[in-house]
Design an enzyme around this catalytic site. Structure first.
Site: not given
Ligand code: BEZ
Length: 242
Positions: A59, A142
């Site tokens: 994110c 997402r």
């Molecule tokens: C992230 O790094 O944004 C992420 C990765 C896996 C699950 C939720 C967020």
């Protein structure tokens, strides 16, 4: 039978807008103050996108990339609005940390100026089908919703939690839809401004007439596959001035 019942339950609890629907309305608190969605964005395109959680690495890379590209989207008459099911103070702390500490692919000191919605109650995330329980019960996937200046959902892209989005594709899709609207054409696979565009298949009187009278410079490989030139400057001048 069991499967059908499961699907129905999920559908009724987690309805989601579809392409062509009016964007569901909501009021929300954001890092830039309150917004009324989508009415605050009348006359503009808006990309409403969700992410699973603040202070997570994928994110973070996405927010930095979107913030870096914000001006480019704004020039195409498009505003960005983010959302996660975290609270406002978490959002503020995360965005400050990004600015103060994180560098990624040559980007640093990145300030996120577009609104990030707090949605602890998941009201908005559920309205938009961003909670997809098979992927995660409490974090938003997402999702990317493209909403046009009339408040209509025009495209939706979903990615799982582990997959960071491709922002070149998001920009390409925006420009392609604007080009379709302005020039009444469709855009073929991997289209970029400057590539030939597709004339809508026969069935439209205008197109049939053009084909028969040769009033337009069409390149028809068969009755159902006609392209025409549309140069890059014409596209960008029209799309970027709106
Ligand atoms: C992230 O790094 O944004 C992420 C990765 C896996 C699950 C939720 C967020």
């Amino acid at each position: 039978m069991e499967n059908t019942q499961h699907t129905n339950t999920v559908e009724s609890s987690f309805a989601m807008p579809r392409i062509g629907d009016k964007a569901p309305e909501f009021k929300a608190v954001t890092t830039q103050g309150e917004i009324n969605f989508p009415s605050d964005y009348d006359g503009k395109w808006v990309i409403l996108f969700s992410h699973p959680a603040d202070f997570t690495p994928v994110c973070t890379s996405e927010f930095m990339t979107f913030a870096h590209l914000e001006e480019k989207f704004n020039k195409a008459n498009c505003e960005l609005v983010g959302l996660s099911v975290d609270g406002l103070y978490s959002h503020i702390a995360w965005l400050r940390t990004i600015k103060d500490k994180i560098s990624y692919k040559g980007m640093k000191d990145i300030e996120v100026k577009f609104p990030l919605i707090e949605d602890i109650t998941m009201e908005v995330a559920k309205k938009y089908g961003m909670i997809q329980p098979g992927e995660h019960k409490t974090q938003a996937v997402r999702a990317v919703f493209f909403i046009d200046p009339q408040g209509i959902v025009r495209s939706i892209i979903y990615y799982p939690l582990s997959l960071g989005r491709n922002f070149d594709e998001i920009y390409r899709a925006l420009i392609a839809m604007q080009t379709s609207d302005k020039f009444n054409v469709a855009t073929p696979a991997d289209w970029e401004p400057g590539d030939d565009v597709i004339i809508s298949p026969a069935g439209s009187c205008g197109v049939a007439e053009e084909r028969m009278t040769g009033t337009e410079d069409l390149d028809c490989k068969d009755w159902f596959f006609c392209t025409k030139k549309l140069d890059k400057d014409t596209v960008l001048n029209e799309v970027l001035k709106s």
